[in-house]
Design a protein around this motif. Structure first.
Motif, PDB file in Angstrom:
ATOM      1  N   ASP A 109       0.818  -1.206   0.000  1.00 41.66           N
ATOM      2  CA  ASP A 109       0.000   0.000   0.000  1.00 41.66           C
ATOM      3  C   ASP A 109       0.861   1.269   0.000  1.00 41.66           C
ATOM      4  O   ASP A 109       0.526   2.255  -0.661  1.00 41.66           O
ATOM      5  CB  ASP A 109      -0.934   0.001   1.213  1.00 41.66           C
ATOM      6  CG  ASP A 109      -1.967  -1.125   1.146  1.00 41.66           C
ATOM      7  OD1 ASP A 109      -2.118  -1.728   0.064  1.00 41.66           O
ATOM      8  OD2 ASP A 109      -2.608  -1.400   2.181  1.00 41.66           O
ATOM      9  N   ALA A 110       1.976   1.213   0.728  1.00 43.50           N
ATOM     10  CA  ALA A 110       2.879   2.367   0.745  1.00 43.50           C
ATOM     11  C   ALA A 110       3.532   2.548  -0.627  1.00 43.50           C
ATOM     12  O   ALA A 110       3.693   3.680  -1.102  1.00 43.50           O
ATOM     13  CB  ALA A 110       3.944   2.181   1.823  1.00 43.50           C
ATOM     14  N   PHE A 111       3.886   1.450  -1.261  1.00 44.60           N
ATOM     15  CA  PHE A 111       4.496   1.508  -2.592  1.00 44.60           C
ATOM     16  C   PHE A 111       3.514   2.085  -3.605  1.00 44.60           C
ATOM     17  O   PHE A 111       3.860   2.950  -4.409  1.00 44.60           O
ATOM     18  CB  PHE A 111       4.947   0.109  -3.003  1.00 44.60           C
ATOM     19  CG  PHE A 111       5.534   0.011  -4.385  1.00 44.60           C
ATOM     20  CD1 PHE A 111       6.383   0.988  -4.887  1.00 44.60           C
ATOM     21  CD2 PHE A 111       5.244  -1.081  -5.195  1.00 44.60           C
ATOM     22  CE1 PHE A 111       6.922   0.887  -6.170  1.00 44.60           C
ATOM     23  CE2 PHE A 111       5.771  -1.195  -6.464  1.00 44.60           C
ATOM     24  CZ  PHE A 111       6.612  -0.202  -6.949  1.00 44.60           C
ATOM     25  N   ARG A 112       2.273   1.604  -3.579  1.00 47.27           N
ATOM     26  CA  ARG A 112       1.262   2.130  -4.492  1.00 47.27           C
ATOM     27  C   ARG A 112       1.088   3.639  -4.293  1.00 47.27           C
ATOM     28  O   ARG A 112       0.988   4.405  -5.258  1.00 47.27           O
ATOM     29  CB  ARG A 112      -0.075   1.417  -4.273  1.00 47.27           C
ATOM     30  CG  ARG A 112      -1.132   1.803  -5.304  1.00 47.27           C
ATOM     31  CD  ARG A 112      -2.521   1.349  -4.918  1.00 47.27           C
ATOM     32  NE  ARG A 112      -2.651  -0.107  -4.850  1.00 47.27           N
ATOM     33  CZ  ARG A 112      -2.856  -0.786  -3.739  1.00 47.27           C
ATOM     34  NH1 ARG A 112      -2.943  -0.140  -2.581  1.00 47.27           N
ATOM     35  NH2 ARG A 112      -2.990  -2.094  -3.760  1.00 47.27           N
ATOM     36  N   SER A 113       1.073   4.066  -3.048  1.00 49.99           N
ATOM     37  CA  SER A 113       0.927   5.492  -2.741  1.00 49.99           C
ATOM     38  C   SER A 113       2.111   6.298  -3.261  1.00 49.99           C
ATOM     39  O   SER A 113       1.936   7.404  -3.806  1.00 49.99           O
ATOM     40  CB  SER A 113       0.783   5.676  -1.225  1.00 49.99           C
ATOM     41  OG  SER A 113       0.683   7.032  -0.889  1.00 49.99           O
ATOM     42  N   LYS A 114       3.322   5.749  -3.104  1.00 50.81           N
ATOM     43  CA  LYS A 114       4.510   6.457  -3.599  1.00 50.81           C
ATOM     44  C   LYS A 114       4.503   6.558  -5.115  1.00 50.81           C
ATOM     45  O   LYS A 114       4.876   7.596  -5.679  1.00 50.81           O
ATOM     46  CB  LYS A 114       5.781   5.752  -3.126  1.00 50.81           C
ATOM     47  CG  LYS A 114       6.041   5.830  -1.641  1.00 50.81           C
ATOM     48  CD  LYS A 114       6.160   7.254  -1.129  1.00 50.81           C
ATOM     49  CE  LYS A 114       7.409   7.963  -1.621  1.00 50.81           C
ATOM     50  NZ  LYS A 114       7.564   9.301  -0.983  1.00 50.81           N
ATOM     51  N   VAL A 115       4.067   5.509  -5.807  1.00 46.88           N
ATOM     52  CA  VAL A 115       4.004   5.565  -7.267  1.00 46.88           C
ATOM     53  C   VAL A 115       3.005   6.637  -7.708  1.00 46.88           C
ATOM     54  O   VAL A 115       3.257   7.382  -8.663  1.00 46.88           O
ATOM     55  CB  VAL A 115       3.631   4.186  -7.860  1.00 46.88           C
ATOM     56  CG1 VAL A 115       3.304   4.315  -9.350  1.00 46.88           C
ATOM     57  CG2 VAL A 115       4.778   3.208  -7.656  1.00 46.88           C
ATOM     58  N   THR A 116       1.893   6.744  -7.000  1.00 45.99           N
ATOM     59  CA  THR A 116       0.925   7.802  -7.305  1.00 45.99           C
ATOM     60  C   THR A 116       1.577   9.176  -7.128  1.00 45.99           C
ATOM     61  O   THR A 116       1.402  10.075  -7.958  1.00 45.99           O
ATOM     62  CB  THR A 116      -0.309   7.684  -6.388  1.00 45.99           C
ATOM     63  OG1 THR A 116      -0.938   6.423  -6.626  1.00 45.99           O
ATOM     64  CG2 THR A 116      -1.296   8.803  -6.661  1.00 45.99           C
ATOM     65  N   GLU A 117       2.327   9.321  -6.066  1.00 43.34           N
ATOM     66  CA  GLU A 117       3.039  10.582  -5.814  1.00 43.34           C
ATOM     67  C   GLU A 117       4.071  10.863  -6.901  1.00 43.34           C
ATOM     68  O   GLU A 117       4.125  11.962  -7.457  1.00 43.34           O
ATOM     69  CB  GLU A 117       3.719  10.503  -4.446  1.00 43.34           C
ATOM     70  CG  GLU A 117       4.601  11.692  -4.094  1.00 43.34           C
ATOM     71  CD  GLU A 117       5.389  11.458  -2.816  1.00 43.34           C
ATOM     72  OE1 GLU A 117       6.527  11.972  -2.724  1.00 43.34           O
ATOM     73  OE2 GLU A 117       4.879  10.755  -1.916  1.00 43.34           O
ATOM     74  N   TRP A 118       4.872   9.876  -7.224  1.00 42.69           N
ATOM     75  CA  TRP A 118       5.922  10.064  -8.229  1.00 42.69           C
ATOM     76  C   TRP A 118       5.339  10.275  -9.625  1.00 42.69           C
ATOM     77  O   TRP A 118       5.971  10.906 -10.482  1.00 42.69           O
ATOM     78  CB  TRP A 118       6.863   8.862  -8.229  1.00 42.69           C
ATOM     79  CG  TRP A 118       7.662   8.713  -6.964  1.00 42.69           C
ATOM     80  CD1 TRP A 118       8.104   9.714  -6.149  1.00 42.69           C
ATOM     81  CD2 TRP A 118       8.097   7.496  -6.349  1.00 42.69           C
ATOM     82  NE1 TRP A 118       8.802   9.207  -5.072  1.00 42.69           N
ATOM     83  CE2 TRP A 118       8.810   7.843  -5.175  1.00 42.69           C
ATOM     84  CE3 TRP A 118       7.962   6.152  -6.673  1.00 42.69           C
ATOM     85  CZ2 TRP A 118       9.386   6.892  -4.325  1.00 42.69           C
ATOM     86  CZ3 TRP A 118       8.528   5.204  -5.839  1.00 42.69           C
ATOM     87  CH2 TRP A 118       9.240   5.573  -4.675  1.00 42.69           C
ATOM     88  N   SER A 119       4.147   9.761  -9.855  1.00 38.82           N
ATOM     89  CA  SER A 119       3.517   9.908 -11.169  1.00 38.82           C
ATOM     90  C   SER A 119       3.126  11.346 -11.474  1.00 38.82           C
ATOM     91  O   SER A 119       2.791  11.677 -12.619  1.00 38.82           O
ATOM     92  CB  SER A 119       2.278   9.004 -11.270  1.00 38.82           C
ATOM     93  OG  SER A 119       2.655   7.634 -11.220  1.00 38.82           O
ATOM     94  N   SER A 120       3.181  12.211 -10.485  1.00 34.97           N
ATOM     95  CA  SER A 120       2.916  13.629 -10.731  1.00 34.97           C
ATOM     96  C   SER A 120       3.974  14.239 -11.649  1.00 34.97           C
ATOM     97  O   SER A 120       3.775  15.326 -12.196  1.00 34.97           O
ATOM     98  CB  SER A 120       2.864  14.397  -9.400  1.00 34.97           C
ATOM     99  OG  SER A 120       4.127  14.378  -8.746  1.00 34.97           O
ATOM    100  N   TYR A 121       5.090  13.527 -11.829  1.00 37.73           N
ATOM    101  CA  TYR A 121       6.160  13.989 -12.716  1.00 37.73           C
ATOM    102  C   TYR A 121       5.971  13.504 -14.156  1.00 37.73           C
ATOM    103  O   TYR A 121       6.836  13.732 -15.001  1.00 37.73           O
ATOM    104  CB  TYR A 121       7.520  13.500 -12.211  1.00 37.73           C
ATOM    105  CG  TYR A 121       8.001  14.178 -10.960  1.00 37.73           C
ATOM    106  CD1 TYR A 121       8.756  15.350 -11.024  1.00 37.73           C
ATOM    107  CD2 TYR A 121       7.698  13.655  -9.702  1.00 37.73           C
ATOM    108  CE1 TYR A 121       9.204  15.970  -9.872  1.00 37.73           C
ATOM    109  CE2 TYR A 121       8.134  14.273  -8.539  1.00 37.73           C
ATOM    110  CZ  TYR A 121       8.890  15.432  -8.632  1.00 37.73           C
ATOM    111  OH  TYR A 121       9.322  16.054  -7.491  1.00 37.73           O
ATOM    112  N   ALA A 122       4.869  12.820 -14.431  1.00 31.64           N
ATOM    113  CA  ALA A 122       4.672  12.221 -15.755  1.00 31.64           C
ATOM    114  C   ALA A 122       4.768  13.247 -16.875  1.00 31.64           C
ATOM    115  O   ALA A 122       5.298  12.969 -17.956  1.00 31.64           O
ATOM    116  CB  ALA A 122       3.325  11.502 -15.812  1.00 31.64           C
TER     117      ALA A 122
END
Length: 258
Positions: free
Chosen positions: A14-27
């Motif tokens: 769940d923490a990993f999924r949340s971090k990917v969502t956060e990092w995806s703001s750089y898409a």
């Protein structure tokens, strides 16, 4: 998995999924750079996911016997497709799957007993394209660094929790869960994954779980199997498990030092 092991896994997932969502703001910044890097040496492909979460993690249940954590480099062309968003599903993954299918003595089903992660979830068509992204934009360079550090720390913690469990009398029973780092070209010299390497080593410290960490050649282009076969040519009396252990520790010492 035991209840505590599955709880540790879901916390990580769940923490990993949340971090990917956060990092995806750089898409918005990432995708033009990913396309530009690929144009140099890669046939055109549909770029769909800039930062890739492994949806196979959502399929893992408490009934699954997780024996192995495999760490690849970063998501490639097949992994980033929206219909996939799963790690090691391209040619390298098929080679890995075939290796375990042919060697059933290991008792590992690559799609049922293995958690597959990467050193960073940032996609590139080829791993060395990460260098181009890093040089092109300071914010993306920071993203690549931050994602490596997070993945290394939290993967090490997950491994430590899966590699042991508590009996009813609260004694700790060692488990057999191993962690395999596959692909080490970028873990040495001026490699892009030096931050991952150093943070991973720090996260284990002097814990005994470090002895369950192994390093191998990547599955791509059959390098893993070729390297293993060459090693076994000089160690004919070893079982496959013994050869894997010695080869994995030999490469680990080459990359991390003894």
């Amino acid at each position: 998995m035991t209840r505590s092991q599955f709880s540790s896994f879901t916390e990580f997932r769940d923490a990993f999924r949340s971090k990917v969502t956060e990092w995806s703001s750089y898409a918005g910044k990432l995708q033009p750079l990913q396309k530009e890097a690929a144009e140099k040496d890669t046939p055109d492909y549909s770029l769909e996911t800039a930062v890739v979460y492994n949806r196979a993690l959502d399929d893992i249940t408490p009934q699954d016997d997780i024996q192995l954590i495999v760490i690849g480099d970063n998501p490639g062309k097949d992994e980033q497709l929206a219909e996939n968003n799963r790690y090691l599903v391209g040619q390298s993954g098929k080679i890995a799957e075939g290796f375990f299918r042919r060697n059933q003595v290991l008792g590992i089903d690559f799609r049922k007993n293995v958690i597959i992660l990467n050193k960073t979830p940032v996609h590139t068509a080829k791993t060395n394209h990460l260098h181009s992204l890093q040089k092109a934009d300071k914010d993306i360079a920071q993203l690549i660094l931050d994602s490596q550090l997070w993945m290394a720390e939290h993967t090490a913690l997950l491994h430590q929790k899966l590699a042991s469990h508590h009996a009813k009398n609260d004694s700790v029973i060692p488990a057999q869960t191993q962690l395999w780092l596959v692909g080490y070209a970028e873990l040495k010299g001026n490699g892009i994954f030096l931050p991952y390497r150093d943070e991973l080593r720090r996260a284990y410290g002097h814990k005994k779980t470090w002895e369950r960490v192994f390093v191998y050649q990547h599955f791509s282009m059959n390098r893993f199997s070729i390297d293993l076969r060459q090693f076994r040519d000089g160690h004919e009396n070893m079982t496959l498990s013994e050869a894997l252990e010695q080869l994995g520790h030999m490469h680990r010492d080459e990359i991390f030092g003894k």
